[in-house]
Design an enzyme around this catalytic site. Sequence first.
Site, PDB file in Angstrom:
ATOM      1  N   GLU A   9     -41.996   5.849  -0.303  1.00 31.63           N
ATOM      2  CA  GLU A   9     -40.577   6.195  -0.225  1.00 31.63           C
ATOM      3  C   GLU A   9     -40.049   5.547   1.041  1.00 31.63           C
ATOM      4  OE1 GLU A   9     -37.773   7.942   1.778  1.00 31.63           O
ATOM      5  OE2 GLU A   9     -38.839   9.829   1.439  1.00 31.63           O
ATOM      6  N   CYS A  63     -33.509   8.523   5.779  1.00 30.40           N
ATOM      7  CA  CYS A  63     -33.751   7.471   4.786  1.00 30.40           C
ATOM      8  C   CYS A  63     -32.665   7.447   3.729  1.00 30.40           C
ATOM      9  CB  CYS A  63     -35.122   7.669   4.147  1.00 30.40           C
ATOM     10  SG  CYS A  63     -35.356   9.286   3.377  1.00 30.40           S
TER      11      CYS A  63
END
Length: 593
Positions: free
Chosen positions: A166, A205
């Site tokens: 990720e 993120c």
Amino acid sequence: GATKIDSWIDIEGGIGNLFAYASLRKQFPDETFYVDGELAKLSKTGTFNGHHICVPKEGVAIHINAYNFPVWGMLEKIAVNLLAGMPAVVKPATVTCFLTEVVTKEIINSKILPEGALQLICGSANGILDHVTSQDVVTFTGSAHTGAKLKSHPNIISESVPFNMEADSLNAAILGPDATPGTAEFDLFVKEVTKEITVKAGQKCTAVRRIIVPENLLEDVQIAIGKRLASTTIGDPAVEGVRMGSLAGLEQLNDVKEKVKLLQISQQLVYGNLDEVTLLGADQKKGAFMSPILFLNDKPFENTDCHNIEAFGPVSTLMPYQHLSDAIALSKLGKGSLVCSIVTNDQKIAKEFVVGAASYHGRILVLNNECAKESTGHGSPMPLLTHGGPGRAGGGEEMGGKRGVLHYMQRTAIQGSPSMLTAITNQYQIGATQLEKEVHVFRKHFEDIEIGETVVTAKRTITEADIVNFSNVSWDHFYAHTDATSLEGTIFNGRVAHGYFILSAAAGLFVDAKKGPVLLNYGLDECRFTKPVYPGMTIGVRLTVKEKMDQEKRDDQDVAKGIVKFLVDVYDETGETVAIATILTMVKKRIDI
């Protein structure tokens, strides 16, 4: 440097994620495996079939986490592997690992987990990937560069180790052309974008890195975002009124500044100062503080640095589009992201964007005034939804409710006879041997009921009076049941019984009326009416125990019980099934524990 809101996202968000996954345990059986999907019929007569089971991998889940979410990053991952039946080794980033350590100690001291189920490595973990095997799972959250290095580790490749990445991505927020100044959606967009720039000082993120707006609204959006950024108080989070803290450390600050300087080559800085920032209760020389930075790129299809370079801090780029297709194309130039959002109140615009952009994004938020009050926002992945994204975002997938649990299990196809598959799965498969006992199954406690145990009922002939009476009781006067003159051109050759009457009549045949261990009918699944039933036809029922699910007692006063799933097979005088359903009953236990 985290504010209270920053910490709430990380700590309370992580705990909430853990609780959300704890609630999913009821969706899994009381077994060391999970039966996945539907039975696959592999033969003409049904004597040879297939199914899938999922068993826990026999290694460990190794979670290599980023510095920006020391608590959420750990809890959202271990929640899933623990539910799957795998232990975990957590490796947080060194700069914020002290917070991960505190939470880990609390979990271990609680004795809620078996010894060794959760282990923590703080500091260097060099060499850990040299020892992984195909039974382990490795997850990584962080930069795409570091993730690519780990993913290409020789042992990961040679052992075919599952690796989920990720990665940070260049997420976008799009303003719909209908969301003009003065609308609730325009204000929502400005608020959401500004929040994503400043919360956790942009160290997320999922933060918005590209702000894509209609060309004719570019100036309005720039002014509005600038005003909100100017009202954001930066400084020591312990000081009342501070809305944005520092970056996680000087190393991160220097890295962000380098990326900002690269971005500044091809686009215009319209808000913020890279060298100076006004602080409250803090000294710029002693902390990793920086001003929010807003760039303007008026030619985003030509000047593409903003689609390739990510400054992992309070930095974003504003850019225009002419047509919605241009907005879709710009969102895709990020080469894959964890999330993008569109703020619009126009359903056609929303659908066109979502369908057009979905292949490049792991999640899309459609925000308008209707959902704004309860929306969790652009930057918040949810436990029951997939978190991850294609391309630059890593190509991985985390969470997603039950889907996430299955990432830590081996899915294996099994083939055999219906009776053999029933014995393996502990779920009755159609065609397996049915066990007829002297005592009616409704007279038995939960512990005494056997999978495959079947009650074959007496039979009942359906009459026209049954159909009329059910119509009057239910008020269901659909023409196929009540008007024989309206059936021309339909699939029926006469008045047909209500499907729900057939199911009710079936219950009348299989229910044992006396008080006993069965407490109540809990629900109905997978109901199908497969053949019309006309007056004069005779039906019977085979009631078979399909599956048993234990239930926890909520408190000392609660009744000890479990849920039993029954397959209800209603057939006619030819033996052909006319209706089939799964009913759930709540059944009392013989022993009150």
